[in-house]
Enzyme design. Sequence first.
Site, short mmCIF file in Angstrom:
data_model
loop_
_atom_site.label_atom_id
_atom_site.label_comp_id
_atom_site.label_asym_id
_atom_site.label_seq_id
_atom_site.Cartn_x
_atom_site.Cartn_y
_atom_site.Cartn_z
N HIS A 332 0.70 -1.13 0.02
CA HIS A 332 0.13 -0.14 0.22
C HIS A 332 0.97 1.39 0.05
O HIS A 332 0.17 2.37 0.26
CB HIS A 332 -0.99 0.36 1.16
CG HIS A 332 -1.93 -1.10 1.19
ND1 HIS A 332 -3.36 -0.55 1.01
CD2 HIS A 332 -1.96 -2.11 1.63
CE1 HIS A 332 -3.99 -1.56 1.04
NE2 HIS A 332 -3.57 -2.42 1.48
N LYS A 520 -10.41 12.55 4.32
CA LYS A 520 -9.46 11.70 4.23
C LYS A 520 -8.45 12.04 5.41
O LYS A 520 -8.58 13.01 6.26
CB LYS A 520 -8.73 11.70 2.94
CG LYS A 520 -8.21 13.13 2.54
CD LYS A 520 -7.52 13.22 1.23
CE LYS A 520 -8.38 13.01 -0.13
NZ LYS A 520 -8.20 11.79 -0.66
N ARG A 521 -7.69 10.94 6.05
CA ARG A 521 -6.80 11.17 6.98
C ARG A 521 -5.80 12.35 6.76
O ARG A 521 -5.66 12.70 5.61
CB ARG A 521 -5.89 10.00 7.19
CG ARG A 521 -6.34 8.69 8.00
CD ARG A 521 -5.15 7.66 7.97
NE ARG A 521 -4.82 7.26 6.51
CZ ARG A 521 -3.45 7.36 6.33
NH1 ARG A 521 -2.63 7.56 7.11
NH2 ARG A 521 -3.24 6.94 5.08
N LYS A 526 -1.14 14.17 1.38
CA LYS A 526 -2.65 14.42 0.99
C LYS A 526 -3.02 15.93 0.62
O LYS A 526 -3.76 16.23 0.12
CB LYS A 526 -3.76 13.87 1.92
CG LYS A 526 -3.61 12.19 1.94
CD LYS A 526 -4.46 11.65 3.03
CE LYS A 526 -4.58 10.14 2.94
NZ LYS A 526 -5.38 9.32 1.87
N THR A 628 -9.57 5.61 -1.96
CA THR A 628 -11.08 4.90 -2.36
C THR A 628 -12.08 5.93 -2.09
O THR A 628 -13.20 5.90 -2.74
CB THR A 628 -11.07 3.65 -1.34
OG1 THR A 628 -10.89 4.02 0.05
CG2 THR A 628 -10.27 2.50 -1.95
N LYS A 632 -15.98 6.69 -3.73
CA LYS A 632 -17.26 6.68 -3.44
C LYS A 632 -17.94 8.14 -3.63
O LYS A 632 -18.84 8.08 -4.00
CB LYS A 632 -16.90 7.16 -1.64
CG LYS A 632 -16.11 5.98 -1.11
CD LYS A 632 -16.01 6.17 0.44
CE LYS A 632 -14.89 5.01 0.86
NZ LYS A 632 -14.16 5.60 2.10
C1 LIG Z 1 -13.05 5.75 2.46
C2 LIG Z 1 -12.59 6.15 3.57
C3 LIG Z 1 -10.95 6.45 3.77
C4 LIG Z 1 -10.27 6.46 2.65
O1 LIG Z 1 -10.16 7.84 2.18
P1 LIG Z 1 -9.12 8.63 1.12
O2 LIG Z 1 -9.47 9.55 0.53
O3 LIG Z 1 -8.93 7.47 0.06
O4 LIG Z 1 -7.87 8.52 1.58
C5 LIG Z 1 -10.77 7.18 4.99
N1 LIG Z 1 -11.59 7.20 6.30
C6 LIG Z 1 -12.92 6.83 5.91
C7 LIG Z 1 -13.87 7.03 7.07
C8 LIG Z 1 -13.53 6.43 4.69
O5 LIG Z 1 -14.54 5.87 4.79
#
Ligand SMILES: *Cc1c(COP(=O)(O)O)cnc(C)c1O
Length: 793
Positions: A332, A520-521, A526, A628, A632
């Site tokens: 990853h 996102k985190r 990022k 991911t 979404k």
């Molecule tokens: C999908 C998801 C992530 C991943 O988000 P990225 O934008 O791909 O880093 C992180 N936290 C939660 C709660 C998520 O549902």
Amino acid sequence: MNCSKIMDNMEVYLRSDLRKDLDEANAQDLHHALSKAIMSEIAEPWKESLLLHQAGRHAYYMSAEFLIGRAIYNNLLCLGIYDEVEEKFKERGLDLSMLEEVEDASLGNGGLGRLAACFLDSAATLDLPLDGYGIRYRYGLFKQYIQDGFQKETADDWTRFGDPWSIRSDSDAVLVKFADQTVRAVPYDIPIIGYGTKHIGNLRLWQAESISSFDFNEFNAQHYDASVREKNRAEDISRVLYPNDSTDEGKKLRLKQQYFFCSASLQDIIKKYKANHGNDFTRFAEFNAIQLNDTHPVISIPELVRLLTTYEGVEFRQAVEIAQKTFAYTNHTILPEALEKWNKHLLIAVVPEIYEIIEKINNMFIDELYKQQRNPDFIQDVQIIKHDMVHMANLAMYGSSYVNGVAAIHTEILKKNTLHSFYELWPERFQNKTNGITQRRWLAMNNRELSALITRLLGSDAWVTDLTQLKKLEKYAHDEAVLDEFWNIKHQKKRQLGMFMLKHDGTAPIKGSIYDIQIKRLHEYKRQFLNALSILYIYYGIKDGSIQDFYPTTFIFGAKAAPGYDRAKGIIKLINEIARLIENDGQVRDKIRVVFVSNYNVSYAEKLVAAANVSEQISTAGTEASGTGNMKLMLNGAVTLGTMDGANVEIVEEAGLENEYIFGGTVEEIERQENNNYIPYNIYNGDPKIKRVMEALVNGTLNDGGTGIFRELYDSIIHKVDWGQSHPDKYFLMYDFQSYVDTKLRLNRDYRDKYAFASKCWMNICNAGKFSSDRTIQDYAANIWHIDPVEFE
Ligand SMILES: *Cc1c(COP(=O)(O)O)cnc(C)c1O
């Protein structure tokens, strides 16, 4: 599924477990009783499914994280009784939405853990014999609240109101031995309910407990204290989820966690294998495939060798071969410095037998390399132990049959850079498995309005298990009646989110504004920082008149920063200070609003992705393995404002460049900068507007509460060279700045043409089919695990 029976049983559980009647029950009570009623209904098919898994070739997904979120709604949906239960709640004067009070199970940090949860959902739906193994953390990812603009953390006591979706199985407990303690691993099983099938998979999470029971015959205070200490020390192992992948803090405990769940899971797997196939381990790999989610479970490789050689009479070399055939490894991370390494002395102190086996494996590997007459530099690169450090990715490469990246571009970077020498050795081991998300949770469940429209237009809900169906909706991309309907639904989801935000965070978005969302985190790569700076840029542009007719936009952020990661926490404070600056400015406040929503988690994500117009995916090219969240948001009809990084590349490929907003340096361009004496100061100094934005960090415009963190952030871009870094601005914010702002402003102008913009959003939905985790899992099943769906009688 018999819905009336479930409702009746719900009332039985209310009475028997909680001594309450329906009219006395609160949300937690109802959740407990409804969940128990469902658990009792699914007990039989669950058991039957697991027997079927064991009967043939099957796979396991081992992961230190499973970010499953809230189970109840998803389970109702998958059982096909959501609408009926909602109706029956209404008949009883109850609102099913009250269960939103129920806490998430946040047993993961972010994408990696959510991926594991989506994978189990897909495998269950596809009838594939896949089960998960992980850790039942006593406390999941910390809860976040914001005070004076700063992140504060509290413990996530997620089982406070019970845990009705788990079954504790004491009879399957095993012992796990460390040099300085032995603990009991007790499994808790969670059902993973397939959509529209009888099939139910299993997630087995291990909890660490003390092995000794208290001896009353020897009662004395000292003995009592010692026994409490011992109990706590055992429970420490599964007490907390590590929110940070990158500090030295608690390294030993983290290593113990990894070994703990790997050893327990493998003992469990071996026990089941023997029960079904006897003691002939030459056939072990014929029946078992184990996927290692990143390097956290890679210690499983030497542990399997240890268990087979110590207890099952398998000879060392053969045990290694069995391990190689059984395991596969998912990478990853791109950045070489982020690959996990363990100090040899720590391993010796914690799990000495494991270290010995790793050393033997390493020697075996080096012997093979010498026989192939590989040169010393090459051997140095790929060997498992170097300079007293054990390189877990190298161990994974040698100890498995496949390695995969998680997006096409990521896999190419692995071959070309990160794992290049291994690619030379074993090109046949490399595969790509572009990540995916389950459309059950991320469309059918979180956006029932859009789901209903899609089902109506397609004349079927087949998309819930075959997301490629969405492609057929392309014919409506210029149908204004459909686009109007879509736009109204988006509006409805925006209103719902707004109401939730107001209740949860005390601020709602600007009415009728663009919802521009980055969730996102929080991490420098990022680049939430870049987003924040661009907002300041637009703010000043509106004030000085250089930006005209800006369409009102609410910039929404959701993110947790690892508690020890000061810069990330500084960026949260910065976002909140920018929000305040703008809110206090009568000239701009109706044009821009910035909201940092607190305690971003799966349940919040479900609401945010449904309401988004713009999906910010702005990592420096070459840093995000896949992402991911981007999938979404796309699936719910947002356009991507992003870089050519991770799965964004494939999103553009699927939906068309004309339907996204792509900016910034490519991987190659960034690499060239990296090698060409990149000087961010020159960009800053050469553009008065950029300079003005940066200076707001340090000239008193923005107040960091006396922490000095804004100065530190400024320096990280302009001046200070971090240790080991050849230039400041490690993530190229200055390099991408102009292109980012220009693209953001172009998007803002485009939004005024409603149908043209809605059409782009629609095209994103139509082309999200590839990003179903069903596709990903089918690919793993066919090309790595070699497993087939189970068949019920
Ligand atoms: C999908 C998801 C992530 C991943 O988000 P990225 O934008 O791909 O880093 C992180 N936290 C939660 C709660 C998520 O549902």
